[in-house]
Each structure stands twice: as structure tokens, then as C-alpha cells.
Design a protein around this motif. Structure first.
Motif, mmCIF file in Angstrom:
data_model
loop_
_atom_site.group_PDB
_atom_site.id
_atom_site.type_symbol
_atom_site.label_atom_id
_atom_site.label_comp_id
_atom_site.label_asym_id
_atom_site.label_seq_id
_atom_site.Cartn_x
_atom_site.Cartn_y
_atom_site.Cartn_z
ATOM 1 N N VAL A 283 1.574 2.488 -3.453
ATOM 2 C CA VAL A 283 0.460 3.188 -4.091
ATOM 3 C C VAL A 283 0.442 4.649 -3.656
ATOM 4 C CG1 VAL A 283 -2.054 3.342 -4.238
ATOM 5 C CG2 VAL A 283 -0.929 1.103 -4.361
ATOM 6 N N LEU A 284 0.634 4.881 -2.356
ATOM 7 C CA LEU A 284 0.657 6.256 -1.854
ATOM 8 C C LEU A 284 1.814 7.042 -2.456
ATOM 9 C CD1 LEU A 284 -0.173 5.619 1.914
ATOM 10 C CD2 LEU A 284 -1.714 6.409 0.116
ATOM 11 N N GLN A 285 2.972 6.384 -2.619
ATOM 12 C CA GLN A 285 4.096 7.063 -3.255
ATOM 13 C C GLN A 285 3.761 7.425 -4.702
ATOM 14 O OE1 GLN A 285 7.913 5.145 -2.849
ATOM 15 N NE2 GLN A 285 8.833 6.334 -4.498
ATOM 16 N N ARG A 286 3.116 6.507 -5.413
ATOM 17 C CA ARG A 286 2.731 6.770 -6.804
ATOM 18 C C ARG A 286 1.765 7.952 -6.902
ATOM 19 N NH1 ARG A 286 -1.403 3.173 -8.027
ATOM 20 N NH2 ARG A 286 -2.730 5.021 -8.188
ATOM 21 N N LEU A 287 0.931 8.115 -5.902
ATOM 22 C CA LEU A 287 -0.040 9.213 -5.889
ATOM 23 C C LEU A 287 0.578 10.539 -5.436
ATOM 24 C CD1 LEU A 287 -3.063 7.302 -4.321
ATOM 25 C CD2 LEU A 287 -2.876 8.086 -6.689
ATOM 26 N N GLY A 288 1.840 10.492 -5.024
ATOM 27 C CA GLY A 288 2.506 11.694 -4.552
ATOM 28 C C GLY A 288 2.250 12.011 -3.098
ATOM 29 N N LYS A 289 1.729 11.032 -2.329
ATOM 30 C CA LYS A 289 1.360 11.263 -0.936
ATOM 31 C C LYS A 289 2.345 10.665 0.069
ATOM 32 C CE LYS A 289 -3.590 11.331 -2.036
ATOM 33 N NZ LYS A 289 -4.906 10.689 -1.764
ATOM 34 N N GLY B 296 13.366 1.919 -0.554
ATOM 35 C CA GLY B 296 13.006 2.245 -1.925
ATOM 36 C C GLY B 296 13.887 1.460 -2.862
ATOM 37 N N GLY B 297 13.495 1.420 -4.144
ATOM 38 C CA GLY B 297 14.322 0.732 -5.128
ATOM 39 C C GLY B 297 13.952 -0.701 -5.403
ATOM 40 N N GLY B 298 12.842 -1.176 -4.832
ATOM 41 C CA GLY B 298 12.491 -2.589 -4.949
ATOM 42 C C GLY B 298 11.949 -3.014 -6.295
ATOM 43 N N TYR B 299 11.349 -2.087 -7.064
ATOM 44 C CA TYR B 299 10.779 -2.452 -8.366
ATOM 45 C C TYR B 299 11.882 -2.381 -9.429
ATOM 46 C CZ TYR B 299 5.942 -1.595 -6.620
ATOM 47 O OH TYR B 299 4.749 -1.615 -5.936
ATOM 48 N N ALA B 300 12.900 -3.203 -9.302
ATOM 49 C CA ALA B 300 14.042 -3.158 -10.223
ATOM 50 C C ALA B 300 14.738 -4.506 -10.235
ATOM 51 C CB ALA B 300 15.024 -2.066 -9.794
ATOM 52 N N GLU B 301 15.535 -4.735 -11.284
ATOM 53 C CA GLU B 301 16.256 -6.001 -11.418
ATOM 54 C C GLU B 301 17.442 -6.098 -10.477
ATOM 55 O OE1 GLU B 301 15.777 -7.530 -15.916
ATOM 56 O OE2 GLU B 301 16.784 -5.581 -15.743
ATOM 57 N N ARG C 250 0.809 -1.217 0.000
ATOM 58 C CA ARG C 250 0.000 0.000 0.000
ATOM 59 C C ARG C 250 0.849 1.275 0.000
ATOM 60 N NH1 ARG C 250 -5.398 0.185 -1.131
ATOM 61 N NH2 ARG C 250 -5.523 -1.781 0.042
ATOM 62 N N PRO C 251 1.961 1.348 0.737
ATOM 63 C CA PRO C 251 2.784 2.567 0.657
ATOM 64 C C PRO C 251 3.300 2.852 -0.748
ATOM 65 C CG PRO C 251 3.358 1.319 2.613
ATOM 66 C CD PRO C 251 2.436 0.447 1.804
ATOM 67 N N VAL D 207 -2.414 4.218 23.568
ATOM 68 C CA VAL D 207 -2.708 4.492 22.163
ATOM 69 C C VAL D 207 -1.405 4.945 21.518
ATOM 70 C CG1 VAL D 207 -4.059 5.851 20.530
ATOM 71 C CG2 VAL D 207 -5.083 5.151 22.715
ATOM 72 N N THR D 208 -0.933 4.184 20.567
ATOM 73 C CA THR D 208 0.369 4.460 19.967
ATOM 74 C C THR D 208 0.298 4.211 18.468
ATOM 75 O OG1 THR D 208 2.750 3.921 20.095
ATOM 76 C CG2 THR D 208 1.197 2.099 20.400
ATOM 77 N N GLY D 209 1.378 4.487 17.796
ATOM 78 C CA GLY D 209 1.430 4.261 16.357
ATOM 79 C C GLY D 209 2.847 4.431 15.853
ATOM 80 N N SER D 210 3.085 4.023 14.622
ATOM 81 C CA SER D 210 4.427 4.166 14.069
ATOM 82 C C SER D 210 4.392 3.980 12.562
ATOM 83 C CB SER D 210 5.387 3.148 14.687
ATOM 84 O OG SER D 210 5.132 1.844 14.188
ATOM 85 N N THR D 211 5.424 4.506 11.915
ATOM 86 C CA THR D 211 5.730 4.177 10.529
ATOM 87 C C THR D 211 7.145 3.609 10.514
ATOM 88 O OG1 THR D 211 6.559 6.406 10.083
ATOM 89 C CG2 THR D 211 4.239 5.970 9.595
ATOM 90 N N LEU D 212 7.434 2.786 9.533
ATOM 91 C CA LEU D 212 8.700 2.054 9.535
ATOM 92 C C LEU D 212 9.712 2.584 8.524
ATOM 93 C CD1 LEU D 212 10.264 -0.434 10.604
ATOM 94 C CD2 LEU D 212 9.087 -1.808 8.862
ATOM 95 N N ARG D 213 9.241 3.089 7.403
ATOM 96 C CA ARG D 213 10.120 3.361 6.269
ATOM 97 C C ARG D 213 11.293 4.277 6.608
ATOM 98 N NH1 ARG D 213 8.034 5.519 0.337
ATOM 99 N NH2 ARG D 213 9.879 4.902 -0.850
ATOM 100 N N ALA D 214 11.050 5.322 7.373
ATOM 101 C CA ALA D 214 12.095 6.314 7.643
ATOM 102 C C ALA D 214 12.939 5.984 8.873
ATOM 103 C CB ALA D 214 11.465 7.692 7.804
ATOM 104 N N ARG D 215 12.671 4.865 9.546
ATOM 105 C CA ARG D 215 13.446 4.524 10.729
ATOM 106 C C ARG D 215 14.870 4.129 10.345
ATOM 107 N NH1 ARG D 215 10.334 3.825 15.373
ATOM 108 N NH2 ARG D 215 12.349 4.036 16.416
ATOM 109 N N SER D 216 15.767 4.175 11.309
ATOM 110 C CA SER D 216 17.193 3.950 11.059
ATOM 111 C C SER D 216 17.488 2.499 10.712
ATOM 112 C CB SER D 216 18.007 4.342 12.286
ATOM 113 O OG SER D 216 17.750 3.432 13.350
ATOM 114 N N VAL D 217 18.636 2.288 10.085
ATOM 115 C CA VAL D 217 19.086 0.923 9.798
ATOM 116 C C VAL D 217 19.234 0.143 11.097
ATOM 117 C CG1 VAL D 217 20.987 -0.470 8.891
ATOM 118 C CG2 VAL D 217 20.192 1.535 7.618
ATOM 119 N N ALA D 218 19.741 0.791 12.135
ATOM 120 C CA ALA D 218 19.924 0.104 13.414
ATOM 121 C C ALA D 218 18.597 -0.380 13.974
ATOM 122 C CB ALA D 218 20.620 1.036 14.416
#
Length: 337
Positions: free
Chosen positions: A44-50, A94-99, A41-42, A262-273
Motif C-alpha cells: 500500500v505504501l509503495q502504491r502511494l509513492g511512499k 518486488g514482483g509478487g503481483y504477477a503470474e 501494508r508495504p 530500543v531497536t527497529g528494522s526494515t527487511l525489504r532492502a536487506r541482503s539475500v544473505a
């Protein structure tokens, strides 16, 4: 290499197959010849510019891949126990849709025994997300009750299977009787069709008025107020997406009286560590379940890129994702050009 790029924000057909320079690996990284890419789903959101890629990440969409290690930082590979030619799956920013795809070595895991690359490509994004949010932030324990909102999504099918394998009772919601049946087949103890039944009332009925211990929520919006009501004392609500909107009005008194989190999180921008710690926990706690077939792949549809320079495989996958008719994962399969 061939890769799908987003030519401009818009409908699925803005995804175009193009030639791109091969990526260069850096310290602590490796390069994978990609056999399959997970669709999420993310994307799709990236494709939409969101949902733009984090600073420094590839602009090519795609957050998870599986394939073969072709080169990498020798010291990092040795520390991780990997060799050139090993089959791995990886979480990437990022970069997953590639050979070819570069990934931090610490965010790679071996393809589980008995799993194909297509099946393994659907693992990283959902398993990293579910482990981090349900079992770390949500602190789900054996014997507790988990409510999964959207049980037939990639995240949902993972949460159902993992929670059941680790001893929890699972209630899942879905938007049709067919999808509810799929949730039950995956191991959910109860499934609620949210189009015909009120999930708050049903969750309280199922738990004899006690409520549930943990909720994994991908909707937010108006759902949050109802979720607070159907949490048990000391319950935990974990929000990982806001498909229903970002505004919620809740009874703060209930949060106080029931000692709710009540909590929440996103993963993409978190550190490699941070992601490396999740990978380590998955390898220890979850990968044996995958190899032992206690948790199984759920791939709804595979879209083959093939040899055509005008392939619309990514656009087709996004169209299915947006239809919300899928049960499980959508995967791009890269056949040699």
C-alpha cells in the motif's frame, strides 16, 4: 505474463492488470509460476509513492508468493534440495503481483505439509519479519511476556501464534472487541481494546506491575513513550513500522534505569544473505510447527484475479487493507487466464 502495476501514485484503482515480459532468473535464482500472492501494508505504501522498490528490484508490487518452480539455477536448486515442479513460497523484494516471479533460491521455503498455495502465500513476509524481529532482535524467550501492537494484522496473528507455540505469554492490542476476541481465539493470553483502555495501564495491571519483556510495535509515534514505561527491566522494544508517526519523545532516564533496548528494522532492502539466514532458521525451528498444525493459517479474504483482463482484484485487496477491518492475511489468487 499478467501482472498488476502501479500506473501512478494514488488510490487503489491505480493498480492495473497489464501484460509484462516474463522475468529472467539469474545466478542463485529460480522462477515460480505463481498460484497466489500475499498482500501487505508495504504494498500500500509503495502504491502511494511512499515506499519505493529497492534498487534492482521489480517495480511490480508484491513481497511474497507461493506456486511451482518452473526453472532456475540448477546448482542452486540442488544445494537447496529443490526440483522443478516443487511447490514453494518465497520472500521477494518486488514482483509478487504477477503470474511469474523470480526469487533467490535461498529465500524460498517448501509449502508446509497440509497447506494450500493460498495459505502459504501469506507466510513469507510475516514469518520472516516476526522471526527476525521478535526472536532475533527482540530475543524473546520461553516464559517471557510479549506485547503485540495490532494483534489482528498479518504480522500480529503470526506473532501471537509463534510466541505461544514457543512458550511465551502474549498480550495483544486491537481496535475493537471483535478483534480482541479474535486475538484470544488465536492463543493470546490477554487482549486490550486500545480504543477503550490504556494499553500501558493494562499491561502493568496484567503483569502485576512488573511490565512486559518484549514489545513488537508497528505504530511508533506517541506509543513509544508509553511502551518504555510498560517494559520490564532489561525489556526490548522492537519497532517495525511507523503508522503513528516518526517522532517520539521518551524518558531517557527510564531507558537507563531499566536497562532497556530500543531497536527497529526494515527487511525489504536487506541482503539475500541476511534473508537466507532467516529462511534457514524458519525451516529448522518454525516449519515443523506449521506442518504439525501448532501454528495455523489465518486468511481473512482471497481476491481471485481470474481470466478478465480488467481484473480489479488487487485494488479490492488494497481497499480492504486500508479499511483496517481485516483479521489476518489478504491474498491474490491467480487462476489460469
Amino acid at each position: 505474463m499478467r501482472a498488476f502495476e502501479i500506473t501512478s501514485p494514488g488510490a487503489p484503482d491505480v493498480l492495473r492488470l497489464v501484460d509484462r515480459p516474463a522475468p529472467k532468473f539469474g545466478a542463485g535464482e529460480l522462477c515460480i509460476r505463481v498460484s497466489a500472492s500475499g498482500v501487505n501494508r508495504p504494498d500500500v505504501l509503495q502504491r502511494l509513492g511512499k515506499y519505493p522498490a529497492p534498487a534492482g528490484a521489480s517495480d511490480i508490487p508484491g513481497l511474497e508468493v507461493a506456486g511451482t518452480i518452473v526453472e532456475g539455477d540448477a546448482e542452486a536448486l540442488e544445494r537447496a534440495g529443490f526440483r522443478l515442479g516443487d511447490r514453494v513460497c518465497a520472500l521477494v523484494a518486488g514482483g509478487g503481483y504477477a503470474e511469474l516471479c523470480v526469487a533467490p533460491v535461498a529465500q524460498c521455503l517448501p509449502v508446509p505439509e497440509g497447506w494450500s498455495d493460498v495459505e502459504a502465500a501469506g507466510l513469507p513476509e510475516t514469518y520472516f519479519t516476526v522471526w527476525s524481529n521478535v526472536f532475533e532482535r527482540g530475543r524473546l524467550q520461553s516464559g517471557e511476556v510479549l506485547l503485540v501492537q495490532g494483534g489482528t494484522s498479518g504480522i500480529g496473528v503470526t506473532a501471537i501464534q509463534l510466541a505461544k507455540a514457543l512458550g511465551a505469554t502474549v498480550i495483544a492490542t486491537a481496535g475493537s472487541d471483535q478483534k480482541c476476541a479474535a486475538c484470544l481465539n488465536l492463543g493470546a493470553d490477554w487482549a486490550i481494546n486500545y480504543r477503550t483502555h490504556d494499553f500501558e495501564a493494562e499491561a502493568m495491571r496484567i503483569t502485576d506491575g512488573r511490565g512486559v519483556d518484549v514489545i513488537l510495535d508497528m505504530v511508533a509515534g506517541a506509543y513509544v513513550a508509553k511502551e518504555v514505561k510498560c517494559l520490564a527491566d532489561d525489556g526490548r522494544l522492537v519497532i517495525i513500522a511507523v503508522q503513528g508517526g516518526v517522532q517520539s519523545e521518551v524518558n531517557a532516564g527510564l531507558i537507563l534505569r531499566k536497562r532497556l533496548t530500543v531497536t527497529g528494522s526494515t527487511l525489504r532492502a536487506r541482503s539475500v544473505a541476511f534473508k537466507a539466514a532467516i529462511a534457514s532458521a524458519l525451516r529448522e525451528r518454525v516449519w515443523p510447527l506449521l506442518s504439525g498444525a501448532r501454528v495455523n493459517p489465518v486468511v481473512h479474504q482471497v481476491f481471485t484475479v481470474g481470466s478478465s483482463q480488467t481484473s480489479d482484484a488487487a485494488a479490492q485487496a488494497h481497499a480492504v487493507m486500508e479499511s483496517n477491518e481485516h483479521i489476518g492475511k489478504l491474498v491474490l489468487n491467480w487462476e489460469p487466464a
